[in-house]
Scaffold this motif. Sequence first.
Motif, short mmCIF file in Angstrom:
data_model
loop_
_atom_site.label_atom_id
_atom_site.label_comp_id
_atom_site.label_asym_id
_atom_site.label_seq_id
_atom_site.Cartn_x
_atom_site.Cartn_y
_atom_site.Cartn_z
N PRO A 177 -7.15 3.35 -4.55
CA PRO A 177 -8.04 4.25 -5.29
C PRO A 177 -9.24 4.67 -4.46
O PRO A 177 -9.72 5.81 -4.59
CB PRO A 177 -8.48 3.40 -6.50
CG PRO A 177 -7.40 2.39 -6.67
CD PRO A 177 -6.94 2.08 -5.28
N LEU A 210 -14.70 -2.66 -9.54
CA LEU A 210 -14.42 -3.44 -8.34
C LEU A 210 -15.67 -3.58 -7.47
O LEU A 210 -15.86 -4.60 -6.81
CB LEU A 210 -13.29 -2.77 -7.54
CG LEU A 210 -11.90 -2.78 -8.20
CD1 LEU A 210 -10.91 -1.98 -7.37
CD2 LEU A 210 -11.41 -4.21 -8.40
N ARG A 245 0.83 -1.20 0.00
CA ARG A 245 0.00 0.00 0.00
C ARG A 245 0.86 1.25 0.00
O ARG A 245 0.49 2.26 -0.61
CB ARG A 245 -0.94 -0.03 1.20
CG ARG A 245 -1.99 -1.13 1.11
CD ARG A 245 -2.99 -1.08 2.23
NE ARG A 245 -3.86 -2.26 2.23
CZ ARG A 245 -4.98 -2.37 2.90
NH1 ARG A 245 -5.39 -1.37 3.67
NH2 ARG A 245 -5.71 -3.47 2.84
N PHE A 280 1.80 1.79 -3.58
CA PHE A 280 0.64 2.26 -4.33
C PHE A 280 0.30 3.71 -3.96
O PHE A 280 -0.13 4.49 -4.81
CB PHE A 280 -0.56 1.36 -4.08
CG PHE A 280 -0.59 0.13 -4.94
CD1 PHE A 280 0.48 -0.75 -4.95
CD2 PHE A 280 -1.68 -0.17 -5.74
CE1 PHE A 280 0.46 -1.89 -5.73
CE2 PHE A 280 -1.71 -1.30 -6.53
CZ PHE A 280 -0.63 -2.16 -6.53
N LEU A 287 -1.85 -7.96 -2.52
CA LEU A 287 -1.71 -7.19 -3.76
C LEU A 287 -3.08 -6.83 -4.33
O LEU A 287 -3.33 -5.70 -4.74
CB LEU A 287 -0.90 -7.99 -4.78
CG LEU A 287 -0.69 -7.34 -6.15
CD1 LEU A 287 0.08 -6.03 -6.01
CD2 LEU A 287 0.04 -8.29 -7.09
N ILE A 288 -3.99 -7.80 -4.33
CA ILE A 288 -5.34 -7.57 -4.85
C ILE A 288 -6.07 -6.51 -4.02
O ILE A 288 -6.71 -5.61 -4.54
CB ILE A 288 -6.13 -8.89 -4.88
CG1 ILE A 288 -5.51 -9.84 -5.91
CG2 ILE A 288 -7.60 -8.63 -5.21
CD1 ILE A 288 -6.08 -11.24 -5.87
N PHE A 302 -9.48 6.05 -11.83
CA PHE A 302 -9.75 5.52 -10.50
C PHE A 302 -11.25 5.28 -10.29
O PHE A 302 -11.66 4.27 -9.71
CB PHE A 302 -9.24 6.48 -9.43
CG PHE A 302 -7.74 6.40 -9.20
CD1 PHE A 302 -6.96 5.51 -9.90
CD2 PHE A 302 -7.12 7.22 -8.28
CE1 PHE A 302 -5.59 5.43 -9.70
CE2 PHE A 302 -5.76 7.16 -8.06
CZ PHE A 302 -4.99 6.26 -8.78
N LEU A 319 -12.33 2.24 -12.23
CA LEU A 319 -11.80 1.05 -11.58
C LEU A 319 -12.63 0.68 -10.35
O LEU A 319 -12.98 -0.49 -10.14
CB LEU A 319 -10.35 1.28 -11.17
CG LEU A 319 -9.67 0.15 -10.38
CD1 LEU A 319 -9.62 -1.13 -11.20
CD2 LEU A 319 -8.27 0.57 -9.95
N GLY A 348 0.14 6.60 -6.62
CA GLY A 348 -1.11 7.33 -6.75
C GLY A 348 -0.93 8.83 -6.57
O GLY A 348 -1.51 9.64 -7.30
N ALA A 364 -4.73 -4.18 -2.18
CA ALA A 364 -4.12 -2.86 -2.34
C ALA A 364 -4.69 -2.16 -3.57
O ALA A 364 -4.90 -0.93 -3.56
CB ALA A 364 -2.60 -3.00 -2.48
N VAL A 365 -4.98 -2.92 -4.62
CA VAL A 365 -5.60 -2.35 -5.82
C VAL A 365 -6.98 -1.79 -5.49
O VAL A 365 -7.41 -0.77 -6.04
CB VAL A 365 -5.69 -3.42 -6.94
CG1 VAL A 365 -6.48 -2.89 -8.13
CG2 VAL A 365 -4.30 -3.85 -7.38
N ASP A 366 -7.69 -2.43 -4.57
CA ASP A 366 -9.01 -1.95 -4.15
C ASP A 366 -8.90 -0.71 -3.27
O ASP A 366 -9.60 0.29 -3.48
CB ASP A 366 -9.74 -3.04 -3.35
CG ASP A 366 -10.26 -4.16 -4.24
OD1 ASP A 366 -9.82 -4.25 -5.40
OD2 ASP A 366 -11.09 -4.95 -3.78
#
Length: 339
Positions: free
Chosen positions: A213, A143, A115, A118, A205-206, A136, A139, A122, A208-210
């Motif tokens: 943003p 999500l 994070r 990221f 990792l997944i 964002f 995305l 970001g 952190a993508v959520d």
Amino acid sequence: MHISPLVWGVTIAVTIAFFVYEFFAHVRKPHEPTIGESARWSAFYIGLALIFGVAVGMVSGWTYGGEYFAGYLTEKALSIDNLFVFLIVMTGFAVPKIYQQKVLMIGIIIALILRGIFIAVGAALIENFSWVFYLFGALLLFLAYRQAFAHSDSNPADGRIMRFVRRHLPVSDTYDRDRLTGVKDGRRFVTPMLLVIITIGFVDLIFAVDSIPAIYGLTEQAYIVFTANAFALMGLRQLYFLIGGLLERLVYLAQGLAVILAFIGVKLVLHAMHVNELPFINKGDAIKWAPEIPIWFSLLFIALTIVVATTASLIKTRGDRPPHLETTLPANDTEKNLT
């Protein structure tokens, strides 16, 4: 909001110190935490997060304080969802309960590092490209849809990644205490503990993508983003043991998070329209009719959504007998020394 390098340095150092203390005071010696221990430390970290938010409001203004609290609530809710996946992972790999603390600690540290990366990326994108808010927002809407309709019935111990690892590494069928590798008949083996760590890393990792943003939809301040994430992750290990049985009852948590992510996605798109610079949208001019959702409304909406999802889940599962999750292997298998 101007944050000096000294404040950044002290904040990062204190965060690292907390995790170092956690490891040496609680995780280094394998044991299953008691309810009392978990409750005390969970209350401590939540109280610390609330005090920090009040301090931000008093020092930098309550606009930033509201952004912090909205971000903290969002990240805490996403972290609880993360805990549910951790529960599935450790159940699938049958991690003995006395070693689950170590898995959680490593998973949380990986999550904070990912994070942090990221957050930096970001912040750089937002500073240089205003159109990233469109990206964002889109995305998060995607999500949100995936969160609302996702199913997690698969066994993580038998996923594609694990099958790939098992094909290329000699993997033992039993745990060697909390070691990642062991030796048997002169040959080194990878224990299931290493596979658990790898799986937890991909899960982080997944998520952190959520999460990144989502919180950038509530604040553009990298310092608030970092501290909200750090406080959301602190105490997560204790919270796992405190509400482990309750996690299975939060049947509407995914839908609640989907509503929050969709709300923030819409908020991001509206903000992108308000600061629009893309030449093929409104000839590159800002879309003035696009409203800016105030932070107080965001905070209220997020808090209310969490309360409704939690309450509805508990009402729905009231009287249900939760399925038994057996995460402890037989003693002769869990403590078998490969050496």
